[in-house]
Design an enzyme around this catalytic site. Structure first.
Site, PDB file in Angstrom:
ATOM      1  N   SER A  34      63.886  51.320  51.347  1.00  0.00           N
ATOM      2  CA  SER A  34      62.286  51.315  50.712  1.00  0.00           C
ATOM      3  C   SER A  34      61.979  52.681  50.304  1.00  0.00           C
ATOM      4  O   SER A  34      60.751  53.140  50.015  1.00  0.00           O
ATOM      5  CB  SER A  34      61.290  51.101  52.183  1.00  0.00           C
ATOM      6  OG  SER A  34      61.643  51.784  53.341  1.00  0.00           O
ATOM      7  N   ASN A 121      59.674  51.351  64.146  1.00  0.00           N
ATOM      8  CA  ASN A 121      58.758  50.431  64.264  1.00  0.00           C
ATOM      9  C   ASN A 121      57.392  50.990  64.256  1.00  0.00           C
ATOM     10  O   ASN A 121      56.627  50.725  63.500  1.00  0.00           O
ATOM     11  CB  ASN A 121      59.179  49.188  64.958  1.00  0.00           C
ATOM     12  CG  ASN A 121      60.592  48.675  64.785  1.00  0.00           C
ATOM     13  OD1 ASN A 121      61.154  48.885  63.529  1.00  0.00           O
ATOM     14  ND2 ASN A 121      61.024  47.788  65.406  1.00  0.00           N
ATOM     15  N   HIS A 167      20.805  31.880  35.240  1.00  0.00           N
ATOM     16  CA  HIS A 167      21.862  30.955  34.406  1.00  0.00           C
ATOM     17  C   HIS A 167      21.965  31.821  32.761  1.00  0.00           C
ATOM     18  O   HIS A 167      22.348  30.921  31.908  1.00  0.00           O
ATOM     19  CB  HIS A 167      21.085  29.637  34.278  1.00  0.00           C
ATOM     20  CG  HIS A 167      20.733  28.815  35.395  1.00  0.00           C
ATOM     21  ND1 HIS A 167      21.410  28.185  36.302  1.00  0.00           N
ATOM     22  CD2 HIS A 167      19.415  29.147  36.053  1.00  0.00           C
ATOM     23  CE1 HIS A 167      20.735  27.782  37.236  1.00  0.00           C
ATOM     24  NE2 HIS A 167      19.523  28.376  37.166  1.00  0.00           N
ATOM     25  N   SER A 288      39.418  49.524  17.167  1.00  0.00           N
ATOM     26  CA  SER A 288      40.578  48.338  16.662  1.00  0.00           C
ATOM     27  C   SER A 288      41.324  48.791  15.625  1.00  0.00           C
ATOM     28  O   SER A 288      40.893  49.629  14.479  1.00  0.00           O
ATOM     29  CB  SER A 288      39.911  47.221  16.037  1.00  0.00           C
ATOM     30  OG  SER A 288      40.816  46.328  15.419  1.00  0.00           O
ATOM     31  N   LYS A 294      34.759  48.012  14.662  1.00  0.00           N
ATOM     32  CA  LYS A 294      34.956  47.724  16.096  1.00  0.00           C
ATOM     33  C   LYS A 294      34.839  48.975  17.029  1.00  0.00           C
ATOM     34  O   LYS A 294      35.331  50.063  16.795  1.00  0.00           O
ATOM     35  CB  LYS A 294      36.366  47.125  16.498  1.00  0.00           C
ATOM     36  CG  LYS A 294      36.383  45.684  16.184  1.00  0.00           C
ATOM     37  CD  LYS A 294      35.387  44.700  16.377  1.00  0.00           C
ATOM     38  CE  LYS A 294      35.395  44.187  17.836  1.00  0.00           C
ATOM     39  NZ  LYS A 294      36.661  43.397  17.939  1.00  0.00           N
ATOM     40  N   GLU A 301      36.214  46.541  30.281  1.00  0.00           N
ATOM     41  CA  GLU A 301      37.100  45.194  30.593  1.00  0.00           C
ATOM     42  C   GLU A 301      38.258  45.439  31.246  1.00  0.00           C
ATOM     43  O   GLU A 301      38.864  44.433  31.994  1.00  0.00           O
ATOM     44  CB  GLU A 301      37.726  45.268  28.971  1.00  0.00           C
ATOM     45  CG  GLU A 301      36.663  44.400  27.997  1.00  0.00           C
ATOM     46  CD  GLU A 301      37.182  44.416  26.606  1.00  0.00           C
ATOM     47  OE1 GLU A 301      37.389  43.301  26.159  1.00  0.00           O
ATOM     48  OE2 GLU A 301      37.205  45.496  25.928  1.00  0.00           O
ATOM     49  N   TYR A 328      57.954  43.501  65.173  1.00  0.00           N
ATOM     50  CA  TYR A 328      58.478  43.798  63.978  1.00  0.00           C
ATOM     51  C   TYR A 328      59.465  42.811  63.286  1.00  0.00           C
ATOM     52  O   TYR A 328      60.643  42.732  64.156  1.00  0.00           O
ATOM     53  CB  TYR A 328      58.969  45.433  64.034  1.00  0.00           C
ATOM     54  CG  TYR A 328      59.447  45.690  62.794  1.00  0.00           C
ATOM     55  CD1 TYR A 328      58.400  46.407  61.821  1.00  0.00           C
ATOM     56  CD2 TYR A 328      60.752  45.753  62.191  1.00  0.00           C
ATOM     57  CE1 TYR A 328      58.899  46.774  60.675  1.00  0.00           C
ATOM     58  CE2 TYR A 328      61.054  46.008  60.994  1.00  0.00           C
ATOM     59  CZ  TYR A 328      59.870  46.730  59.948  1.00  0.00           C
ATOM     60  OH  TYR A 328      60.589  47.007  58.907  1.00  0.00           O
ATOM     61  N   GLN A 333      58.151  45.569  55.748  1.00  0.00           N
ATOM     62  CA  GLN A 333      58.536  46.680  54.560  1.00  0.00           C
ATOM     63  C   GLN A 333      57.827  46.381  53.393  1.00  0.00           C
ATOM     64  O   GLN A 333      57.440  47.227  52.603  1.00  0.00           O
ATOM     65  CB  GLN A 333      59.998  46.679  54.496  1.00  0.00           C
ATOM     66  CG  GLN A 333      60.377  47.948  53.545  1.00  0.00           C
ATOM     67  CD  GLN A 333      61.826  48.112  53.725  1.00  0.00           C
ATOM     68  OE1 GLN A 333      62.069  48.763  54.812  1.00  0.00           O
ATOM     69  NE2 GLN A 333      62.640  47.917  52.696  1.00  0.00           N
TER      70      GLN A 333
END
Ligand code: ARG
Length: 477
Positions: A34, A121, A167, A288, A294, A301, A328, A333
């Site tokens: 790891s 651990n 709405h 764009s 654009k 976004e 553990y 991990q």
């Protein structure tokens, strides 16, 4: 720098060499390692080890010189890591064994005593909590900055009128400042949630050792105090295996991202030519490669999109913990990468929004025109009739018919003549036009939580006090 060759250290020199007659398979060593990601917790690992060594000396398990050698060695290692000089080795599996091995190389036998009375651990569980605690504090600072930007924006626009939607249809006029203060409330709850999660993150597993505690007379209160933990995990089995705190954090983070995605969606809509309610400075947008006209709201976004990662990591963590028997398991991990990704995503999005929000440029003219189009003061007219004694349902009916006429004529309610309006109810008087104005509509909602500009001003003032209180608590925690 990470050395991926499996011959470092030489077989038999690994931390469990004694029981093994074969060196670890090269692929298995890499598969189970790891260190490529948990080296992110190196500073926390070193802090935990220094506290542990200090406690070991206090209870007589290390002598003064050994403890000092350990502290000096770990301090040197911390420098090597921060300067990028440390040689990480995949064969040494994780951050813990890499540091311990380097320590022994630097200071000799005293380094081999550091692991007395602990296990990886409880060590790893301690490291993650220390790391996450720090990250939560950094996120809270960003949230604070974002909220303070929202207060500034709201304050400037208590009188800017926009359509409020239900709405996504024009419902009633609201102050833009009121809308921004709704965002502020969402962020405030998110900050509170993070602070609440922090309390449960800030509990110390160290001393749980492998799973059952240790035979040495450790002083857990001392290590907890040295490391700034608010409490100590009461049960060793739970201490090494609990990852609820990470799940809770990801859940709080998911709610925060959900809120950011809602704000993103609104900014994206508002920026479109069809709404035209806001402009965002060019530096937060991109163009764009094909359509020269654009200007895209990429930042909101992307924040909306990044929600998916955090929701996904929450599910990853929940699924990781499901069905794990005590205590553990190596499965654990797998907790780090999702957690790191949650933190990185949250901090990136909060940074982007805390820069962006104060820069939103509302377009009052377009907002006003849109509000005038949607019969947004129809409820005001119904309320007017109620105040004159008409039951609300009858008033609703009468105003509905008046709106019908206005739709037919293609005009607003306030464009109808007194004669046209009063035909729908004899209770309509000449004063009706005052309540049909957008300003009148806003000002009439003059109570705690309402959109009247003076109420928004008061909400901003209360918001400042609440934000200050949040900061003070966060700092003392
Ligand atoms: N790298 C491990 C983890 O992240 C550390 C603990 C390993 N413990 C063990 N008994 N194998 O969870």
């Amino acid at each position: 720098m990470t050395d991926t060759s499996s011959n470092s250290p030489k077989s038999g020199a690994s931390m469990w060499g004694g029981r093994f007659s074969q060196a670890t398979d090269a692929f298995v060593a890499e598969f189970t390692a790891s260190v490529t990601f948990d080296q992110r917790m190196a500073n926390q690992d070193i802090a935990g080890s220094i506290a542990h060594a200090t406690m070991l000396e206090h209870i007589g398990c290390l002598n003064f010189d050994e403890k000092n050698a350990i502290v000096d060695g770990l301090t040197q290692i911390r420098g090597e890591i921060s300067r990028g000089e440390f040689q990480w080795s995949v064969a040494l599996e994780d951050v813990h064994m890499n540091i311990e091995s380097r320590l022994t190389a630097l200071i000799g036998d005293a380094g081999k005593k550091l692991h007395t009375g602990r296990s990886r651990n409880d060590q790893v569980a301690t490291d993650i909590r220390l790391w996450l605690r720090e990250q939560i504090d950094a996120l809270l600072k960003l949230l604070h900055r974002l909220m303070s930007g929202m207060l500034g924006l709201a304050e400037q626009h208590t009188n800017t009128i926009m359509p409020g939607f239900t709405h996504l249809q024009t419902a009633q006029p609201v102050s833009f400042g009121h809308h921004v203060m709704a965002w502020f409330e969402m962020m405030m709850r998110d900050a509170q949630r993070l602070k609440e999660v922090r309390v449960r993150v800030n509990q110390m597993p160290l001393g749980s050792a492998a799973l059952a505690g240790t035979t040495f007379p450790i002083d857990r209160h001392m290590t907890a105090e040295l490391l700034g933990f608010e409490g100590i995990c009461e049960n060793s089995l739970d201490g090494v295996s609990d990852r609820d705190f990470a799940i809770e954090f990801a859940a709080a983070g998911s709610l925060l991202m959900m809120h950011l995605s809602r704000m993103s969606e609104e900014m994206i809509l508002w920026m479109s030519a069809q709404f035209g309610f806001v402009k965002l400075p060019d530096r937060f947008c991109t163009g764009s490669s094909i359509m020269p006209q654009k200007k895209n709201p990429d930042v909101p976004e992307l924040v909306r999109g990044k929600c998916a990662r955090v929701f996904g990591q929450l599910t990853t963590l929940l699924t990781l913990m499901k069905n794990q028997p005590l205590a553990y398991n190596k499965d654990n991990q797998e907790d780090k990468e999702p957690l790191f990704d949650c933190v990185d995503t949250l901090s990136g999005c909060l940074l982007a929004f805390s820069d962006l929000i104060p820069e939103i440029e509302p377009q009052p003219k377009a907002m006003r025109e849109a509000t005038l189009k949607g019969y947004a003061t129809a409820t005001d007219l119904a309320d007017y009739l109620v105040r004159r004694g008409l039951p609300f349902r009858d008033a609703h009916e009468a105003v509905g018919s008046a709106v019908g006429l206005a739709v037919e004529l293609g005009c607003d309610l306030s464009d109808l003549s007194f004669e046209q309006l009063s035909a729908f109810s004899p209770m309509i008087g000449e004063d009706v036009f005052e309540i049909l104005t957008l300003e009148g509509s806003l000002a009439a909602r003059d109570h705690l939580g309402g959109t009247a500009p003076n109420q928004v001003t008061a909400a901003v003032a209360r918001g400042r006090t609440r934000l200050e209180a949040l900061k003070l608590n966060g700092e003392s925690a």
